[in-house]
Design an enzyme around this catalytic site. Sequence first.
Site, PDB file in Angstrom:
ATOM      1  N   ASP A   1       0.817  -1.220   0.000  1.00  0.00           N
ATOM      2  CA  ASP A   1       0.000   0.000   0.000  1.00  0.00           C
ATOM      3  C   ASP A   1       0.846   1.262   0.000  1.00  0.00           C
ATOM      4  OD1 ASP A   1       0.790  -0.876   2.640  1.00  0.00           O
ATOM      5  OD2 ASP A   1      -0.425   0.753   3.448  1.00  0.00           O
TER       6      ASP A   1
ATOM      7  N   LYS B   1      -6.191  -0.529   6.701  1.00  0.00           N
ATOM      8  CA  LYS B   1      -5.014  -0.202   7.514  1.00  0.00           C
ATOM      9  C   LYS B   1      -4.978   1.295   7.791  1.00  0.00           C
ATOM     10  CE  LYS B   1      -0.304   0.880   6.465  1.00  0.00           C
ATOM     11  NZ  LYS B   1       0.975   0.559   5.815  1.00  0.00           N
TER      12      LYS B   1
ATOM     13  N   GLU C   1      -2.607  -0.171  13.796  1.00  0.00           N
ATOM     14  CA  GLU C   1      -1.148  -0.109  13.656  1.00  0.00           C
ATOM     15  C   GLU C   1      -0.545   1.065  14.409  1.00  0.00           C
ATOM     16  OE1 GLU C   1       0.400   0.101   9.624  1.00  0.00           O
ATOM     17  OE2 GLU C   1       2.465   0.123  10.330  1.00  0.00           O
TER      18      GLU C   1
ATOM     19  N   GLU D   1       2.743   2.083  15.165  1.00  0.00           N
ATOM     20  CA  GLU D   1       4.152   1.737  14.917  1.00  0.00           C
ATOM     21  C   GLU D   1       5.090   2.594  15.747  1.00  0.00           C
ATOM     22  OE1 GLU D   1       5.704   1.874  10.860  1.00  0.00           O
ATOM     23  OE2 GLU D   1       7.721   1.401  11.592  1.00  0.00           O
TER      24      GLU D   1
ATOM     25  N   LYS E   1      -1.269  -4.618  14.194  1.00  0.00           N
ATOM     26  CA  LYS E   1      -0.006  -4.565  13.442  1.00  0.00           C
ATOM     27  C   LYS E   1       1.011  -3.758  14.235  1.00  0.00           C
ATOM     28  CE  LYS E   1       1.876  -3.303   8.912  1.00  0.00           C
ATOM     29  NZ  LYS E   1       1.595  -3.393   7.467  1.00  0.00           N
TER      30      LYS E   1
ATOM     31  N   SER F   1       2.789  -8.735   8.344  1.00  0.00           N
ATOM     32  CA  SER F   1       2.195  -7.819   7.363  1.00  0.00           C
ATOM     33  C   SER F   1       3.350  -6.959   6.882  1.00  0.00           C
ATOM     34  CB  SER F   1       1.103  -6.961   8.011  1.00  0.00           C
ATOM     35  OG  SER F   1       0.629  -5.999   7.085  1.00  0.00           O
TER      36      SER F   1
ATOM     37  N   TYR G   1       4.875   6.014   4.986  1.00  0.00           N
ATOM     38  CA  TYR G   1       4.273   4.960   4.187  1.00  0.00           C
ATOM     39  C   TYR G   1       3.224   5.527   3.323  1.00  0.00           C
ATOM     40  CZ  TYR G   1       4.567   0.015   3.457  1.00  0.00           C
ATOM     41  OH  TYR G   1       4.875  -1.207   2.953  1.00  0.00           O
TER      42      TYR G   1
HETATM   43  P1  13P Z   1       7.225  -2.432   6.536  1.00  0.00           P
HETATM   44  O1  13P Z   1       7.024  -3.917   6.682  1.00  0.00           O
HETATM   45  O2  13P Z   1       8.023  -2.031   5.322  1.00  0.00           O
HETATM   46  O3  13P Z   1       7.664  -1.778   7.804  1.00  0.00           O
HETATM   47  O4  13P Z   1       5.796  -1.798   6.219  1.00  0.00           O
HETATM   48  C1  13P Z   1       4.652  -2.368   6.618  1.00  0.00           C
HETATM   49  C2  13P Z   1       3.602  -1.333   6.678  1.00  0.00           C
HETATM   50  O5  13P Z   1       2.555  -1.491   6.110  1.00  0.00           O
HETATM   51  C3  13P Z   1       3.856  -0.127   7.483  1.00  0.00           C
HETATM   52  O6  13P Z   1       2.699   0.609   7.606  1.00  0.00           O
END
Ligand code: 13P
Length: 364
Positions: free
Chosen positions: A34, A147, A188, A190, A230, A301, A364
């Site tokens: 994505d 996502k 997610e 992160e 995630k 993922s 991203y």
């Molecule tokens: P990476 O696996 O490259 O970290 O990316 C996954 C993703 O969708 C981050 O939002």
Amino acid sequence: KMSNLTELSDVQKKELSDIAQNIVKGGRGILAADESSGTMGKRLDMIKVENIEENRRQYRQLLMSTNADISEYLGGIILFHETLYQKDDNGKLLKDLMVEKGIAIGIKVDKGVVKLLGTKDETTTQGLDGLGDRCAQYKADGCDFAKWRCVLKITDSTPSQLAIDENANVLARYASICQQNGIVPIVEPEILPDGNHTLERCQEVTEKVLAACYKALNDHHVYLEGTLLKPNMVTAGHGCTVQYTPEQVAVATVTALRRTVPPAMPGVTFLSGGQSETSATAHLNAINQVKALKPWALSFSYGRALQASVLKAWKGKPENVAAAQDALMHRAKMNSLAAMGKYEASMETSAADAGSLHVANHQY
Ligand code: 13P
């Protein structure tokens, strides 16, 4: 259609939990394809391919026309808006190449990060306005999951409580809107690997962030059985001088999850976060080998860690498509084995990429 009910019906709940469980069933994981057009440009730059819509279409066609056996290893693919409506060389929607294989279609619905005023470069994620209508349209157009990526940063003074609370709340609000429209939200939060922090510091922050997320999801009446998580794996910062083994990463990761993630949530699909292809796989395998009660599927993922060797093999040339698809099949298989704790380094081929895929302050 947008429902007027204030609670999900049993039928809605069953649909959501079936979608979520099916994505991670039997060691399957997700291909995160994505990348926004700008981010895709950075990937294409590395193989000297021009970032135009036709080249993005060619590349995504390559991914999605991989042999049907890929559905043994992938339960879902996440697409960017543009890709959902692109067609293959024969005029068929690209996404139908995956649907035919039994692979669920996911869609990135966030609109990127913006700075939080008064913080040390911390961010929240935009995209709530009109999200219900967009989700209804995406569901009608064949998407079953979504996502939304939030980003947190580790420094001596971050993540701040404001960033933790704001990002937990926006993720919960997004999740609630998705579920009302029959879409499974991937939650997610992160935590970036940028910095020189230790494994222990990452574990502490990961626990704090995940605990806040599950509090917010509960406050927003999100149906956990119909979600996926995630998260980052618990790793030391990219600049940390201490080296930790995959077993240490695995124990720290499983410990953080066990302390914060309810068993009702069916699947953890880790992001790769700039790890090399082989270390992302080795870490996932070690995580699945930890001897502790792990009441969720622990799968992947991955974006960069599933695509780096594919891009390298392809280089934008039609004669390389088959080799690039072989590379995707191989990585997907290795990660699926790792999601069952059955991977061994000796299963790798020379094509696997052990080089770091770290991008500072990754978008991203
Ligand atoms: P990476 O696996 O490259 O970290 O990316 C996954 C993703 O969708 C981050 O939002």
